[in-house]
Design an enzyme around this catalytic site. Structure first.
Site, PDB file in Angstrom:
ATOM      1  N   TYR A   1       0.846  -1.195   0.000  1.00 58.11           N
ATOM      2  CA  TYR A   1       0.000   0.000   0.000  1.00 58.11           C
ATOM      3  C   TYR A   1       0.879   1.242   0.000  1.00 58.11           C
ATOM      4  O   TYR A   1       1.719   1.423   0.889  1.00 58.11           O
ATOM      5  CB  TYR A   1      -0.944   0.020   1.203  1.00 58.11           C
ATOM      6  CG  TYR A   1      -1.909   1.188   1.104  1.00 58.11           C
ATOM      7  CD1 TYR A   1      -2.949   1.144   0.182  1.00 58.11           C
ATOM      8  CD2 TYR A   1      -1.752   2.332   1.871  1.00 58.11           C
ATOM      9  CE1 TYR A   1      -3.824   2.214   0.042  1.00 58.11           C
ATOM     10  CE2 TYR A   1      -2.619   3.407   1.737  1.00 58.11           C
ATOM     11  CZ  TYR A   1      -3.649   3.346   0.822  1.00 58.11           C
ATOM     12  OH  TYR A   1      -4.503   4.423   0.671  1.00 58.11           O
TER      13      TYR A   1
ATOM     14  N   ASN B   1      -3.101   6.217   6.591  1.00 57.49           N
ATOM     15  CA  ASN B   1      -3.766   7.059   7.590  1.00 57.49           C
ATOM     16  C   ASN B   1      -4.466   6.196   8.641  1.00 57.49           C
ATOM     17  O   ASN B   1      -4.318   4.972   8.673  1.00 57.49           O
ATOM     18  CB  ASN B   1      -4.735   8.036   6.920  1.00 57.49           C
ATOM     19  CG  ASN B   1      -5.874   7.321   6.188  1.00 57.49           C
ATOM     20  OD1 ASN B   1      -6.156   6.142   6.417  1.00 57.49           O
ATOM     21  ND2 ASN B   1      -6.541   8.036   5.305  1.00 57.49           N
TER      22      ASN B   1
ATOM     23  N   THR C   1       3.496   9.559  12.017  1.00 54.73           N
ATOM     24  CA  THR C   1       4.949   9.695  12.048  1.00 54.73           C
ATOM     25  C   THR C   1       5.411  10.406  13.317  1.00 54.73           C
ATOM     26  O   THR C   1       4.786  11.366  13.770  1.00 54.73           O
ATOM     27  CB  THR C   1       5.412  10.482  10.811  1.00 54.73           C
ATOM     28  OG1 THR C   1       5.153   9.700   9.653  1.00 54.73           O
ATOM     29  CG2 THR C   1       6.891  10.790  10.884  1.00 54.73           C
TER      30      THR C   1
ATOM     31  N   GLN D   1       9.322  16.451  10.129  1.00 58.16           N
ATOM     32  CA  GLN D   1       8.430  15.315  10.384  1.00 58.16           C
ATOM     33  C   GLN D   1       7.043  15.760  10.814  1.00 58.16           C
ATOM     34  O   GLN D   1       6.054  15.077  10.553  1.00 58.16           O
ATOM     35  CB  GLN D   1       9.044  14.406  11.446  1.00 58.16           C
ATOM     36  CG  GLN D   1      10.348  13.755  11.014  1.00 58.16           C
ATOM     37  CD  GLN D   1      10.196  12.900   9.774  1.00 58.16           C
ATOM     38  OE1 GLN D   1       9.426  11.937   9.750  1.00 58.16           O
ATOM     39  NE2 GLN D   1      10.908  13.266   8.713  1.00 58.16           N
TER      40      GLN D   1
ATOM     41  N   HIS E   1       4.157  15.788   8.274  1.00 59.51           N
ATOM     42  CA  HIS E   1       3.466  14.580   7.818  1.00 59.51           C
ATOM     43  C   HIS E   1       1.969  14.653   8.100  1.00 59.51           C
ATOM     44  O   HIS E   1       1.161  14.121   7.341  1.00 59.51           O
ATOM     45  CB  HIS E   1       4.050  13.344   8.505  1.00 59.51           C
ATOM     46  CG  HIS E   1       5.208  12.749   7.777  1.00 59.51           C
ATOM     47  ND1 HIS E   1       5.078  11.879   6.733  1.00 59.51           N
ATOM     48  CD2 HIS E   1       6.545  12.914   7.948  1.00 59.51           C
ATOM     49  CE1 HIS E   1       6.268  11.519   6.285  1.00 59.51           C
ATOM     50  NE2 HIS E   1       7.181  12.135   7.005  1.00 59.51           N
TER      51      HIS E   1
ATOM     52  N   GLU F   1       9.475   6.301  16.821  1.00 57.64           N
ATOM     53  CA  GLU F   1       9.745   5.769  15.483  1.00 57.64           C
ATOM     54  C   GLU F   1      11.125   6.211  14.981  1.00 57.64           C
ATOM     55  O   GLU F   1      11.943   5.394  14.580  1.00 57.64           O
ATOM     56  CB  GLU F   1       8.654   6.272  14.527  1.00 57.64           C
ATOM     57  CG  GLU F   1       8.867   5.866  13.090  1.00 57.64           C
ATOM     58  CD  GLU F   1       7.861   6.529  12.158  1.00 57.64           C
ATOM     59  OE1 GLU F   1       7.680   6.018  11.048  1.00 57.64           O
ATOM     60  OE2 GLU F   1       7.269   7.562  12.525  1.00 57.64           O
ATOM     61  N   HIS F   2      11.351   7.522  14.949  1.00 60.20           N
ATOM     62  CA  HIS F   2      12.639   8.072  14.507  1.00 60.20           C
ATOM     63  C   HIS F   2      13.320   8.751  15.684  1.00 60.20           C
ATOM     64  O   HIS F   2      12.700   9.589  16.350  1.00 60.20           O
ATOM     65  CB  HIS F   2      12.449   9.133  13.416  1.00 60.20           C
ATOM     66  CG  HIS F   2      11.668   8.687  12.231  1.00 60.20           C
ATOM     67  ND1 HIS F   2      10.362   9.096  11.994  1.00 60.20           N
ATOM     68  CD2 HIS F   2      12.001   7.870  11.193  1.00 60.20           C
ATOM     69  CE1 HIS F   2       9.931   8.564  10.867  1.00 60.20           C
ATOM     70  NE2 HIS F   2      10.911   7.808  10.359  1.00 60.20           N
TER      71      HIS F   2
ATOM     72  N   ASP G   1      13.616   8.679   5.253  1.00 61.81           N
ATOM     73  CA  ASP G   1      12.295   8.692   4.621  1.00 61.81           C
ATOM     74  C   ASP G   1      12.375   8.520   3.110  1.00 61.81           C
ATOM     75  O   ASP G   1      11.490   7.913   2.497  1.00 61.81           O
ATOM     76  CB  ASP G   1      11.584  10.014   4.913  1.00 61.81           C
ATOM     77  CG  ASP G   1      10.974  10.072   6.299  1.00 61.81           C
ATOM     78  OD1 ASP G   1      10.910   9.028   6.972  1.00 61.81           O
ATOM     79  OD2 ASP G   1      10.554  11.167   6.707  1.00 61.81           O
TER      80      ASP G   1
ATOM     81  N   GLU H   1       2.583 -34.795  30.823  1.00 59.94           N
ATOM     82  CA  GLU H   1       1.587 -33.808  30.394  1.00 59.94           C
ATOM     83  C   GLU H   1       0.247 -34.456  30.042  1.00 59.94           C
ATOM     84  O   GLU H   1      -0.654 -33.773  29.550  1.00 59.94           O
ATOM     85  CB  GLU H   1       2.118 -33.044  29.180  1.00 59.94           C
ATOM     86  CG  GLU H   1       3.373 -32.222  29.495  1.00 59.94           C
ATOM     87  CD  GLU H   1       3.914 -31.502  28.263  1.00 59.94           C
ATOM     88  OE1 GLU H   1       3.505 -31.852  27.129  1.00 59.94           O
ATOM     89  OE2 GLU H   1       4.730 -30.582  28.450  1.00 59.94           O
TER      90      GLU H   1
END
Length: 439
Positions: A120, A204, A227, A249, A252, A317-318, A351, A406
């Site tokens: 995607y 999104n 982001t 960033q 975004h 994330e970053h 990116d 068992e």
């Protein structure tokens, strides 16, 4: 710790999230029941897009790619070469092996590419061309046979550069289709689109929710939200660079967190001032301004150790490290999607062009996972073979005892007969005659 700027306390998206969940569930149910017709209905309703076929033909792709400027094509090829090179190195690091753990007991590991993948490529706010490199090129390096790629039209227009990137990356099928209807089509399949085994790529809130609801019926790369950037800086950092990188960033989307953690209050105050100077003139102010206003944070801590600890706690994330010794963070930090070391290195390189993957964990998921990589498109499987009768008998005896602890009698008997095949002594639960050892 001294906080100079914090997130807005007024931001509460609980009701909004519930509405997204309900909307996505309804759309997916309609697609599962209605197939192509439902997909067309939602594409027309949400994207004003209803072509004779959502899949682009080879001729259409060639015509679209021809409209992209030569420099853009060259840059796409450059970026994809970086991604391909890094993915190939990742693949080379994944070793298949076979080991003999006991006489005649052979255990092995091998990597099998996933048969089909849906990629995607977002395009709601911006044509995220680079996502084609990250999802499609990496899948092809892994050996995925079928990559079906989707991207939405942008305000009724074909995103030519994105289509070019998808084609050059090696997509086997390209669909001009976006949002939940794209994810539903890839995961569930319709009359015209066979379902895939795994879906990769950012999106999104609706795309993320669709992936979440379909997980289990289809494999996923990871759950990726808005982001995030966290800049870890000391007094040696340039406050203007800090400000520019935070806003890079924040643009975004309005819900993208941008955080500064620093040991220098002077740097923090100057960075905030630069952000306030830069923001009014940014072409993407409509996204960056609310992101900074509602989700921006600036914290001043006493020591670098405090900064490392708070950074790990946030698990962003970053993480961009702008300190006198940025490489020290490699040994100290453990929770991040991707790490960017030193002033010459920016998150924006990751990116777009540097070669590491930009599909990364958000919302604290970096505590337990990394980002998309070539290994995500491979199934690491094991196999075993026993060629020695004595070893098979020994394992059979242990398996019988362990299974009965068992209360798994069936498992125990499966072990018993391997032991009996070697000893010739029938287990007490059967009078079946076992012959001599078979080599």
């Amino acid at each position: 710790m001294k906080t100079l700027k914090d997130r807005s306390a007024a931001v509460d998206r609980t009701a909004e999230a519930a509405a997204v969940t309900a909307t996505v569930a309804r759309i997916l149910a309609d697609i599962e029941a209605g197939g192509d017709g439902a997909v067309r209905k939602y594409s027309e309703e949400l994207d004003s897009w209803s072509p004779p076929s959502f899949r682009l033909s080879d001729e259409e792709i060639e015509r679209i790619v021809a409209t992209v400027p030569a420099q853009a094509i060259e840059d796409i090829r450059f970026a994809q070469a970086q991604v391909r090179n890094f993915a190939e190195r990742q693949l080379a690091s994944m070793q298949e092996f076979e080991v003999e753990t006991m006489p005649g007991v052979h255990l092995g590991q091998k990597h099998i590419p996933i048969a089909s993948v849906g990629a995607y490529i977002p395009g709601g706010r911006y044509p995220l061309t680079a996502s084609a490199h990250m999802t499609i090129v990496t899948a092809k390096v892994a050996g995925v046979g079928r990559v079906a790629a989707c991207t939405p039209p942008i305000r009724g227009e074909i995103p030519a550069a994105t289509i070019a990137a998808m084609s050059l990356a090696g997509a086997d099928e390209i669909y001009l289709l976006g949002g939940v209807q794209a994810i539903g089509t890839l995961a569930l399949g319709t009359e015209s689109v066979p379902p895939v085994d795994l879906i990769a790529g950012p999106g999104n809130a609706y795309v993320a929710e669709a992936k979440k609801q379909l997980y289990g019926r289809v494999g996923l790369d990871l759950f990726a939200g808005p982001t995030e950037i966290l800049v870890l800086a000391d007094e040696t950092a340039d406050p203007f660079t800090v400000a520019v990188d935070l806003l890079s960033q924040a643009e975004h989307g309005p819900d993208s967190p941008a955080v500064l953690i620093t040991t220098s209050e002077e740097l923090a105050r100057r960075a905030i001032a630069h952000v306030e100077e830069i923001l009014p003139g940014m072409p993407t102010k409509d996204m960056a301004e609310p992101a900074w206003r509602d989700h921006g944070e600036v914290h001043v801590v006493d020591t670098l150790e405090d900064a490392y600890a708070l950074t790990d706690e946030r698990a962003f994330e970053h993480v961009e490290v702008l300190t006198a010794d940025p490489r020290a963070a490699l040994d100290r930090l453990r929770n991040y999607g991707s790490l960017f070391l030193g002033e010459r290195t920016t998150v924006s390189f990751g990116d777009k062009v540097i070669g590491t993957n930009h599909v990364l964990p958000t919302r604290g998921a970096a505590r337990y996972t990394g980002g998309l990589w070539v290994g995500k498109y491979l199934k690491t499987v094991t196999y075993q073979e026993i060629t020695d009768a004595a070893s098979s008998a020994l394992l059979g005896e242990v398996c019988g005892r362990a299974s009965r602890v068992e209360l798994f009698e069936g498992h125990a008997r499966s072990g018993d007969i391997r032991a009996a095949a070697h000893t010739g002594v029938s287990p007490e639960w059967t009078d079946h005659a076992f012959g001599p050892v078979r080599d």
